[in-house]
Design a protein around this motif. Structure first.
Motif, PDB file in Angstrom:
ATOM      1  N   GLY A   1       0.802  -1.212   0.000  1.00  0.00           N
ATOM      2  CA  GLY A   1       0.000   0.000   0.000  1.00  0.00           C
ATOM      3  C   GLY A   1       0.830   1.254   0.000  1.00  0.00           C
ATOM      4  O   GLY A   1       0.368   2.321  -0.403  1.00  0.00           O
ATOM      5  N   VAL A   2       2.088   1.153   0.462  1.00  0.00           N
ATOM      6  CA  VAL A   2       2.963   2.314   0.572  1.00  0.00           C
ATOM      7  C   VAL A   2       4.367   1.916   0.135  1.00  0.00           C
ATOM      8  O   VAL A   2       4.862   0.844   0.509  1.00  0.00           O
ATOM      9  CB  VAL A   2       2.999   2.862   2.016  1.00  0.00           C
ATOM     10  N   TYR A   3       4.983   2.794  -0.668  1.00  0.00           N
ATOM     11  CA  TYR A   3       6.340   2.564  -1.162  1.00  0.00           C
ATOM     12  C   TYR A   3       7.222   3.701  -0.657  1.00  0.00           C
ATOM     13  O   TYR A   3       6.910   4.877  -0.873  1.00  0.00           O
ATOM     14  CB  TYR A   3       6.348   2.509  -2.685  1.00  0.00           C
ATOM     15  N   ILE A   4       8.322   3.342  -0.005  1.00  0.00           N
ATOM     16  CA  ILE A   4       9.171   4.336   0.645  1.00  0.00           C
ATOM     17  C   ILE A   4      10.546   4.308  -0.012  1.00  0.00           C
ATOM     18  O   ILE A   4      11.237   3.283   0.013  1.00  0.00           O
ATOM     19  CB  ILE A   4       9.298   4.060   2.153  1.00  0.00           C
ATOM     20  N   GLY A   5      10.935   5.426  -0.616  1.00  0.00           N
ATOM     21  CA  GLY A   5      12.242   5.548  -1.249  1.00  0.00           C
ATOM     22  C   GLY A   5      13.247   6.181  -0.323  1.00  0.00           C
ATOM     23  O   GLY A   5      12.961   7.205   0.317  1.00  0.00           O
ATOM     24  N   LEU A   6      14.415   5.593  -0.229  1.00  0.00           N
ATOM     25  CA  LEU A   6      15.483   6.073   0.647  1.00  0.00           C
ATOM     26  C   LEU A   6      16.715   6.382  -0.181  1.00  0.00           C
ATOM     27  O   LEU A   6      17.232   5.501  -0.874  1.00  0.00           O
ATOM     28  CB  LEU A   6      15.821   5.022   1.709  1.00  0.00           C
ATOM     29  N   ASP A   7      17.169   7.631  -0.109  1.00  0.00           N
ATOM     30  CA  ASP A   7      18.439   7.995  -0.754  1.00  0.00           C
ATOM     31  C   ASP A   7      19.505   8.007   0.342  1.00  0.00           C
ATOM     32  O   ASP A   7      19.587   8.946   1.137  1.00  0.00           O
ATOM     33  CB  ASP A   7      18.339   9.361  -1.425  1.00  0.00           C
ATOM     34  N   VAL A   8      20.289   6.948   0.398  1.00  0.00           N
ATOM     35  CA  VAL A   8      21.167   6.679   1.535  1.00  0.00           C
ATOM     36  C   VAL A   8      22.566   7.219   1.281  1.00  0.00           C
ATOM     37  O   VAL A   8      23.164   6.965   0.220  1.00  0.00           O
ATOM     38  CB  VAL A   8      21.225   5.160   1.819  1.00  0.00           C
TER      39      VAL A   8
ATOM     40  N   ILE B   1      16.893  12.338   7.572  1.00  0.00           N
ATOM     41  CA  ILE B   1      17.240  11.902   8.915  1.00  0.00           C
ATOM     42  C   ILE B   1      18.718  11.509   8.952  1.00  0.00           C
ATOM     43  O   ILE B   1      19.307  11.190   7.918  1.00  0.00           O
ATOM     44  CB  ILE B   1      16.382  10.707   9.365  1.00  0.00           C
ATOM     45  N   PRO B   2      19.342  11.542  10.132  1.00  0.00           N
ATOM     46  CA  PRO B   2      20.716  11.044  10.243  1.00  0.00           C
ATOM     47  C   PRO B   2      20.765   9.536   9.981  1.00  0.00           C
ATOM     48  O   PRO B   2      19.837   8.804  10.341  1.00  0.00           O
ATOM     49  CB  PRO B   2      21.101  11.379  11.688  1.00  0.00           C
ATOM     50  N   ASN B   3      21.828   9.082   9.361  1.00  0.00           N
ATOM     51  CA  ASN B   3      21.985   7.662   9.062  1.00  0.00           C
ATOM     52  C   ASN B   3      22.589   6.944  10.261  1.00  0.00           C
ATOM     53  O   ASN B   3      23.772   6.602  10.290  1.00  0.00           O
ATOM     54  CB  ASN B   3      22.869   7.478   7.820  1.00  0.00           C
TER      55      ASN B   3
ATOM     56  N   ARG C   1       0.817  -2.505   4.049  1.00  0.00           N
ATOM     57  CA  ARG C   1       2.150  -3.119   3.928  1.00  0.00           C
ATOM     58  C   ARG C   1       3.101  -2.114   3.324  1.00  0.00           C
ATOM     59  O   ARG C   1       2.781  -1.453   2.331  1.00  0.00           O
ATOM     60  CB  ARG C   1       2.095  -4.363   3.045  1.00  0.00           C
ATOM     61  N   LEU C   2       4.267  -1.977   3.916  1.00  0.00           N
ATOM     62  CA  LEU C   2       5.257  -0.986   3.480  1.00  0.00           C
ATOM     63  C   LEU C   2       6.413  -1.683   2.772  1.00  0.00           C
ATOM     64  O   LEU C   2       6.910  -2.704   3.250  1.00  0.00           O
ATOM     65  CB  LEU C   2       5.794  -0.196   4.677  1.00  0.00           C
ATOM     66  N   LEU C   3       6.828  -1.121   1.650  1.00  0.00           N
ATOM     67  CA  LEU C   3       8.013  -1.607   0.943  1.00  0.00           C
ATOM     68  C   LEU C   3       9.052  -0.500   0.921  1.00  0.00           C
ATOM     69  O   LEU C   3       8.808   0.594   0.419  1.00  0.00           O
ATOM     70  CB  LEU C   3       7.675  -2.011  -0.491  1.00  0.00           C
ATOM     71  N   TRP C   4      10.213  -0.760   1.494  1.00  0.00           N
ATOM     72  CA  TRP C   4      11.306   0.204   1.562  1.00  0.00           C
ATOM     73  C   TRP C   4      12.311  -0.142   0.470  1.00  0.00           C
ATOM     74  O   TRP C   4      12.674  -1.311   0.290  1.00  0.00           O
ATOM     75  CB  TRP C   4      11.983   0.145   2.927  1.00  0.00           C
TER      76      TRP C   4
ATOM     77  N   TYR D   1      24.677  -3.370   3.290  1.00  0.00           N
ATOM     78  CA  TYR D   1      23.360  -3.959   3.492  1.00  0.00           C
ATOM     79  C   TYR D   1      22.890  -3.887   4.945  1.00  0.00           C
ATOM     80  O   TYR D   1      21.925  -4.545   5.319  1.00  0.00           O
ATOM     81  CB  TYR D   1      23.367  -5.427   3.054  1.00  0.00           C
ATOM     82  N   GLY D   2      23.559  -3.078   5.767  1.00  0.00           N
ATOM     83  CA  GLY D   2      23.152  -2.961   7.167  1.00  0.00           C
ATOM     84  C   GLY D   2      21.742  -2.411   7.306  1.00  0.00           C
ATOM     85  O   GLY D   2      20.952  -2.902   8.129  1.00  0.00           O
ATOM     86  N   LEU D   3      21.404  -1.393   6.526  1.00  0.00           N
ATOM     87  CA  LEU D   3      20.066  -0.829   6.566  1.00  0.00           C
ATOM     88  C   LEU D   3      19.024  -1.853   6.131  1.00  0.00           C
ATOM     89  O   LEU D   3      17.945  -1.959   6.725  1.00  0.00           O
ATOM     90  CB  LEU D   3      20.013   0.413   5.670  1.00  0.00           C
ATOM     91  N   TYR D   4      19.341  -2.615   5.097  1.00  0.00           N
ATOM     92  CA  TYR D   4      18.423  -3.658   4.603  1.00  0.00           C
ATOM     93  C   TYR D   4      18.116  -4.667   5.706  1.00  0.00           C
ATOM     94  O   TYR D   4      16.951  -5.013   5.945  1.00  0.00           O
ATOM     95  CB  TYR D   4      19.068  -4.344   3.402  1.00  0.00           C
ATOM     96  N   ARG D   5      19.138  -5.117   6.417  1.00  0.00           N
ATOM     97  CA  ARG D   5      18.940  -6.124   7.456  1.00  0.00           C
ATOM     98  C   ARG D   5      18.203  -5.540   8.654  1.00  0.00           C
ATOM     99  O   ARG D   5      17.394  -6.229   9.293  1.00  0.00           O
ATOM    100  CB  ARG D   5      20.285  -6.705   7.863  1.00  0.00           C
ATOM    101  N   GLN D   6      18.460  -4.271   8.982  1.00  0.00           N
ATOM    102  CA  GLN D   6      17.737  -3.649  10.085  1.00  0.00           C
ATOM    103  C   GLN D   6      16.244  -3.548   9.784  1.00  0.00           C
ATOM    104  O   GLN D   6      15.406  -3.797  10.650  1.00  0.00           O
ATOM    105  CB  GLN D   6      18.297  -2.249  10.375  1.00  0.00           C
ATOM    106  N   ILE D   7      15.907  -3.197   8.544  1.00  0.00           N
ATOM    107  CA  ILE D   7      14.499  -3.081   8.162  1.00  0.00           C
ATOM    108  C   ILE D   7      13.825  -4.449   8.203  1.00  0.00           C
ATOM    109  O   ILE D   7      12.691  -4.591   8.672  1.00  0.00           O
ATOM    110  CB  ILE D   7      14.378  -2.449   6.766  1.00  0.00           C
ATOM    111  N   LEU D   8      14.516  -5.494   7.734  1.00  0.00           N
ATOM    112  CA  LEU D   8      13.917  -6.831   7.730  1.00  0.00           C
ATOM    113  C   LEU D   8      13.656  -7.348   9.139  1.00  0.00           C
ATOM    114  O   LEU D   8      12.667  -8.048   9.372  1.00  0.00           O
ATOM    115  CB  LEU D   8      14.826  -7.804   6.983  1.00  0.00           C
TER     116      LEU D   8
END
Length: 405
Positions: free
Chosen positions: A33-40, A63-65, A85-88, A97-104
């Motif tokens: 339902g929601v798609y969240i784009g992150l420019d890291v 936000i701070p990384n 349901r959110l998709l980041w 891939y630290g951010l990916y694993r934190q989100i999962l």
């Protein structure tokens, strides 16, 4: 189309024609339902949100990384869109891939997308973090992003090990070139045939210069080569020790039954690709590695060029290097037999068929007048197909029917 869109199409049911395609796309779009784009970036993350539908994406802010701030962002957006349901999504890059694993770990879904496959407007000349985040959210909602395969922590550790060995090998080569250039510049030429052997190093010990300063330079150059060699040898020993405890060790041992693929090559291939049997066909693997011809066709005109060189360059280099071993007639040497002892009979049969096929292919292309570089590239492309077959055999997955897909 991304991975989840493809799955949505698979679950669409027995539909056909334009109506079927439309229904599949609609079902795929309803997954989130929601798609969240992150420019890291190293210090900051720009965040944009695109709700399902045709509305314009919303820029949420920056936000701070840090893990704490990311956790807070997850809580806020989860509360804001509690029933959705959110998709980041964010681009693959140096932040890992630290951010990916934190989100999962929080129960959300996340995709790391390939930067080279993100659609770009030809006339767009403005690039900011805000625009990048908004673009990722919008394209993710449209299903226009291509997700990359994310390694497990174990897989990433082995990949770091193999890449470190490769980096040290480059430093060793550079040190050798520097020493060789210094000696040649002063007329010191080794009379033997093979350099960097024990006999060569003994000859280096006899080289002298009239100037004490130049003698010091020589010793420093020699020591740089020795240090690099020790580093490479140490990392190779670490690879040998890590292999038995690796989950993909059986596949690596199966690949080592092939001609031209030893422990270093097998571990490099699997460290970069992971479970090779995840590819639906050998052609898909070849295309992923950039070993297929490029093409520019329009109307009745069809033009093919060199290989695309997309995908993983580490594996492509290993395959081309391994392909040089097939310039000789097919033969089971003592070394190949020794490496193949740990593989099953079926895997040994695939390896022998590969050797007969590729040795003959090499000679056929050479007789046709092809350049050696072209021949080894063609052999390396077919070698990838046999590697795929061995991986499927070891992993217990069917490869007979899919090989011709």
């Amino acid at each position: 189309m991304n991975q989840f869109s493809a799955e949505g199409m698979k679950d669409a049911g027995p539909v056909s024609g334009l109506a079927g395609v439309r229904q599949a796309v609609e079902q795929a779009a309803d997954v989130y339902g929601v798609y969240i784009g992150l420019d890291v970036h190293k210090e900051t993350i720009a965040v944009a949100v695109a709700e399902c539908g045709r509305g314009a994406p919303e820029y949420y802010g920056e936000i701070p990384n840090t893990p704490k701030k990311v956790a807070r962002l997850l809580e806020r957006l989860s509360a804001r869109y509690g029933g959705e349901r959110l998709l980041w999504v964010y681009e693959a890059g140096p932040c890992g891939y630290g951010l990916y694993r934190q989100i999962l770990t929080t129960g959300h879904d996340c995709e790391v997308v390939a930067p080279s496959l993100i659609p770009q407007k030809a006339g767009e000349r403005r690039k900011t973090d805000r625009r990048d985040a908004l673009g990722l959210a919008r394209l993710s909602r449209a299903g226009e992003l291509t997700a990359v395969w994310v390694p497990t922590p174990e897989q990433e550790a082995i990949r770091d090990l193999t890449r470190a060995r490769e980096d040290m090998k480059k430093l060793e080569l550079k040190a050798r070139q520097t020493l060789g250039a210094f000696l040649l510049r002063h007329g010191k030429v080794y009379p033997g045939k093979s350099r960097w052997t024990q006999a060569h190093f003994r000859w280096l010990e006899t080289v002298t210069f009239d100037s004490p300063v130049q003698q010091i330079v020589l010793q420093e150059y020699i020591e740089a080569v020795r240090v690099a060699q020790r580093q490479v040898a140490g990392l190779e020993q670490q690879m040998r020790e890590a292999l038995p405890h690796w989950s993909l060790a059986p596949v690596a041992e199966g690949l080592m039954a092939m001609r031209g693929i030893g422990l270093i090559s097998a571990m490099t291939i699997l460290a970069e690709l992971g479970d090779i049997s995840r590819f639906d066909s050998p052609r898909q693997l070849m295309a992923y590695l950039g070993l297929v011809p490029s093409e520019h066709s329009s109307g009745s005109s069809r033009r093919q060029g060199g290989i695309t060189r997309t995908g993983n360059g580490h594996v492509r280099r290993v395959l081309v290097e391994a392909a040089w071993n097939y310039r000789f007639p097919a033969r089971k040497t003592r070394e190949i037999e020794r490496r193949a002892e740990k593989a099953s009979v079926k895997v040994q049969g695939i390896a022998w068929e590969a050797q007969k096929r590729l040795c003959g292919r090499y000679q056929h292309l050479m007789r046709a007048g092809k350049l050696k570089q072209q021949v080894t590239t063609a052999v390396g492309r077919e070698l990838a197909g046999f590697i795929w077959a061995i991986a499927c055999e070891v992993m217990g997955r069917d490869h007979g029917s899919r090989a011709t897909a």
